[in-house]
Design a protein around this motif. Sequence first.
Motif, PDB file in Angstrom:
ATOM      1  N   THR A   1     -42.594 -35.416 -27.278  1.00 19.35           N
ATOM      2  CA  THR A   1     -42.768 -35.202 -28.712  1.00 19.35           C
ATOM      3  C   THR A   1     -42.771 -36.475 -29.536  1.00 19.35           C
ATOM      4  O   THR A   1     -42.657 -36.413 -30.745  1.00 19.35           O
ATOM      5  CB  THR A   1     -41.647 -34.297 -29.256  1.00 19.35           C
ATOM      6  OG1 THR A   1     -40.396 -34.941 -29.014  1.00 19.35           O
ATOM      7  CG2 THR A   1     -41.652 -32.944 -28.601  1.00 19.35           C
ATOM      8  N   ASP A   2     -42.887 -37.615 -28.914  1.00 21.14           N
ATOM      9  CA  ASP A   2     -42.812 -38.858 -29.672  1.00 21.14           C
ATOM     10  C   ASP A   2     -44.012 -39.020 -30.605  1.00 21.14           C
ATOM     11  O   ASP A   2     -43.887 -39.543 -31.695  1.00 21.14           O
ATOM     12  CB  ASP A   2     -42.718 -40.049 -28.723  1.00 21.14           C
ATOM     13  CG  ASP A   2     -42.509 -41.352 -29.457  1.00 21.14           C
ATOM     14  OD1 ASP A   2     -42.086 -41.330 -30.621  1.00 21.14           O
ATOM     15  OD2 ASP A   2     -42.790 -42.389 -28.858  1.00 21.14           O
ATOM     16  N   PHE A   3     -45.183 -38.557 -30.202  1.00 21.00           N
ATOM     17  CA  PHE A   3     -46.397 -38.622 -31.020  1.00 21.00           C
ATOM     18  C   PHE A   3     -46.703 -40.044 -31.471  1.00 21.00           C
ATOM     19  O   PHE A   3     -47.405 -40.239 -32.456  1.00 21.00           O
ATOM     20  CB  PHE A   3     -46.297 -37.723 -32.267  1.00 21.00           C
ATOM     21  CG  PHE A   3     -45.793 -36.343 -31.985  1.00 21.00           C
ATOM     22  CD1 PHE A   3     -46.540 -35.456 -31.228  1.00 21.00           C
ATOM     23  CD2 PHE A   3     -44.567 -35.933 -32.454  1.00 21.00           C
ATOM     24  CE1 PHE A   3     -46.062 -34.188 -30.948  1.00 21.00           C
ATOM     25  CE2 PHE A   3     -44.090 -34.663 -32.180  1.00 21.00           C
ATOM     26  CZ  PHE A   3     -44.845 -33.791 -31.428  1.00 21.00           C
ATOM     27  N   GLY A   4     -46.149 -41.039 -30.796  1.00 23.98           N
ATOM     28  CA  GLY A   4     -46.393 -42.420 -31.191  1.00 23.98           C
ATOM     29  C   GLY A   4     -45.583 -42.842 -32.398  1.00 23.98           C
ATOM     30  O   GLY A   4     -45.775 -43.926 -32.910  1.00 23.98           O
ATOM     31  N   PHE A   5     -44.667 -41.984 -32.886  1.00 23.71           N
ATOM     32  CA  PHE A   5     -43.932 -42.297 -34.108  1.00 23.71           C
ATOM     33  C   PHE A   5     -42.705 -43.157 -33.853  1.00 23.71           C
ATOM     34  O   PHE A   5     -42.271 -43.882 -34.721  1.00 23.71           O
ATOM     35  CB  PHE A   5     -43.501 -41.015 -34.829  1.00 23.71           C
ATOM     36  CG  PHE A   5     -44.663 -40.168 -35.282  1.00 23.71           C
ATOM     37  CD1 PHE A   5     -45.869 -40.717 -35.652  1.00 23.71           C
ATOM     38  CD2 PHE A   5     -44.526 -38.798 -35.327  1.00 23.71           C
ATOM     39  CE1 PHE A   5     -46.918 -39.921 -36.060  1.00 23.71           C
ATOM     40  CE2 PHE A   5     -45.568 -37.993 -35.744  1.00 23.71           C
ATOM     41  CZ  PHE A   5     -46.769 -38.554 -36.108  1.00 23.71           C
ATOM     42  N   SER A   6     -42.095 -43.034 -32.695  1.00 26.06           N
ATOM     43  CA  SER A   6     -40.913 -43.804 -32.292  1.00 26.06           C
ATOM     44  C   SER A   6     -39.720 -43.646 -33.235  1.00 26.06           C
ATOM     45  O   SER A   6     -38.863 -44.499 -33.304  1.00 26.06           O
ATOM     46  CB  SER A   6     -41.257 -45.291 -32.109  1.00 26.06           C
ATOM     47  OG  SER A   6     -41.542 -45.908 -33.340  1.00 26.06           O
ATOM     48  N   ASP A   7     -39.668 -42.549 -33.978  1.00 24.74           N
ATOM     49  CA  ASP A   7     -38.553 -42.267 -34.863  1.00 24.74           C
ATOM     50  C   ASP A   7     -38.403 -40.750 -34.947  1.00 24.74           C
ATOM     51  O   ASP A   7     -39.354 -40.069 -35.332  1.00 24.74           O
ATOM     52  CB  ASP A   7     -38.819 -42.858 -36.247  1.00 24.74           C
ATOM     53  CG  ASP A   7     -37.666 -42.672 -37.215  1.00 24.74           C
ATOM     54  OD1 ASP A   7     -36.953 -41.653 -37.144  1.00 24.74           O
ATOM     55  OD2 ASP A   7     -37.501 -43.534 -38.097  1.00 24.74           O
ATOM     56  N   PRO A   8     -37.235 -40.206 -34.607  1.00 24.61           N
ATOM     57  CA  PRO A   8     -37.067 -38.751 -34.642  1.00 24.61           C
ATOM     58  C   PRO A   8     -37.357 -38.123 -36.004  1.00 24.61           C
ATOM     59  O   PRO A   8     -37.837 -36.993 -36.079  1.00 24.61           O
ATOM     60  CB  PRO A   8     -35.598 -38.554 -34.248  1.00 24.61           C
ATOM     61  CG  PRO A   8     -35.276 -39.748 -33.413  1.00 24.61           C
ATOM     62  CD  PRO A   8     -36.061 -40.874 -34.035  1.00 24.61           C
TER      63      PRO A   8
ATOM     64  N   ARG B   1     -45.597 -45.706 -41.964  1.00 25.63           N
ATOM     65  CA  ARG B   1     -45.172 -45.842 -40.560  1.00 25.63           C
ATOM     66  C   ARG B   1     -45.696 -44.681 -39.712  1.00 25.63           C
ATOM     67  O   ARG B   1     -46.088 -44.872 -38.565  1.00 25.63           O
ATOM     68  CB  ARG B   1     -43.647 -45.931 -40.473  1.00 25.63           C
ATOM     69  CG  ARG B   1     -43.144 -47.267 -41.015  1.00 25.63           C
ATOM     70  CD  ARG B   1     -41.669 -47.492 -40.779  1.00 25.63           C
ATOM     71  NE  ARG B   1     -41.343 -47.410 -39.371  1.00 25.63           N
ATOM     72  CZ  ARG B   1     -40.183 -46.943 -38.910  1.00 25.63           C
ATOM     73  NH1 ARG B   1     -39.254 -46.510 -39.741  1.00 25.63           N
ATOM     74  NH2 ARG B   1     -39.946 -46.899 -37.616  1.00 25.63           N
ATOM     75  N   ILE B   2     -45.713 -43.483 -40.269  1.00 29.38           N
ATOM     76  CA  ILE B   2     -46.263 -42.322 -39.561  1.00 29.38           C
ATOM     77  C   ILE B   2     -47.755 -42.533 -39.318  1.00 29.38           C
ATOM     78  O   ILE B   2     -48.263 -42.271 -38.220  1.00 29.38           O
ATOM     79  CB  ILE B   2     -45.981 -41.024 -40.343  1.00 29.38           C
ATOM     80  CG1 ILE B   2     -44.473 -40.724 -40.284  1.00 29.38           C
ATOM     81  CG2 ILE B   2     -46.815 -39.861 -39.813  1.00 29.38           C
ATOM     82  CD1 ILE B   2     -44.001 -39.669 -41.277  1.00 29.38           C
TER      83      ILE B   2
ATOM     84  N   HIS C   1     -39.681 -39.067 -37.974  1.00 26.68           N
ATOM     85  CA  HIS C   1     -41.137 -38.986 -38.072  1.00 26.68           C
ATOM     86  C   HIS C   1     -41.655 -37.835 -37.220  1.00 26.68           C
ATOM     87  O   HIS C   1     -42.640 -37.186 -37.576  1.00 26.68           O
ATOM     88  CB  HIS C   1     -41.771 -40.320 -37.693  1.00 26.68           C
ATOM     89  CG  HIS C   1     -41.394 -41.411 -38.644  1.00 26.68           C
ATOM     90  ND1 HIS C   1     -41.691 -42.729 -38.409  1.00 26.68           N
ATOM     91  CD2 HIS C   1     -40.732 -41.384 -39.824  1.00 26.68           C
ATOM     92  CE1 HIS C   1     -41.225 -43.467 -39.410  1.00 26.68           C
ATOM     93  NE2 HIS C   1     -40.637 -42.666 -40.275  1.00 26.68           N
ATOM     94  N   SER C   2     -40.985 -37.565 -36.105  1.00 33.05           N
ATOM     95  CA  SER C   2     -41.321 -36.370 -35.336  1.00 33.05           C
ATOM     96  C   SER C   2     -41.009 -35.123 -36.155  1.00 33.05           C
ATOM     97  O   SER C   2     -41.764 -34.143 -36.121  1.00 33.05           O
ATOM     98  CB  SER C   2     -40.560 -36.344 -34.010  1.00 33.05           C
ATOM     99  OG  SER C   2     -40.986 -37.402 -33.180  1.00 33.05           O
TER     100      SER C   2
END
Length: 195
Positions: free
Chosen positions: A120-127, A43-44, A129-130
Amino acid sequence: MSERGVERIRRTARRIGACTTRGELGSVLGEEAGRYTLHDLQRIGGGIKREVDPLPEPYRSQVRPYFEAQIFGAYHRLMHAHRSGSFRSMDDPIADPDRFKEFAALIEEGCLRESGKSGTDFGFSDPLHSLFYYLVTGYLMFVENGPGHPVGTPFPGGFVVEQRGDEYFCPIRDKEQDVPFSICNVCPAHQMEGV
């Protein structure tokens, strides 16, 4: 996000902030990074792809391998060092404790603040993953003592992250100050002259 995930981020940020040596930090980062599953890593990787795909060519093709090296190259080196016990012999202090404390202070809010406001989302959409992003970049900057973006990472305008002797120079180092939770604000690289 679940309360358990929030507490994991808070606990990890506290553990990182309490470290004083490179080996202690490497061990904490390795333990925490080792909690991510293959599914999490996939997912990352998808988040990185979503960040890179909209970029125009030829920049997209030039930057993709550097973003992947920044995240997954660092992750593999971190996990190898952690599993091999390399951190046990690293008793030298973290090189710049003030900058490190600034980094540790970014983690919790950088992960938990609404991504559209923190940058800080970096496209990850999950904290969580951040959090992974902070783990691997913390390894790059404070255990390996390198820049947050790998040497050679291209940026628009034809500039790249450079190494000159023992120092690193980045074309965007001082240009991310309006993104309060950006790793650029605590990166050991210097701002490249004339950019």
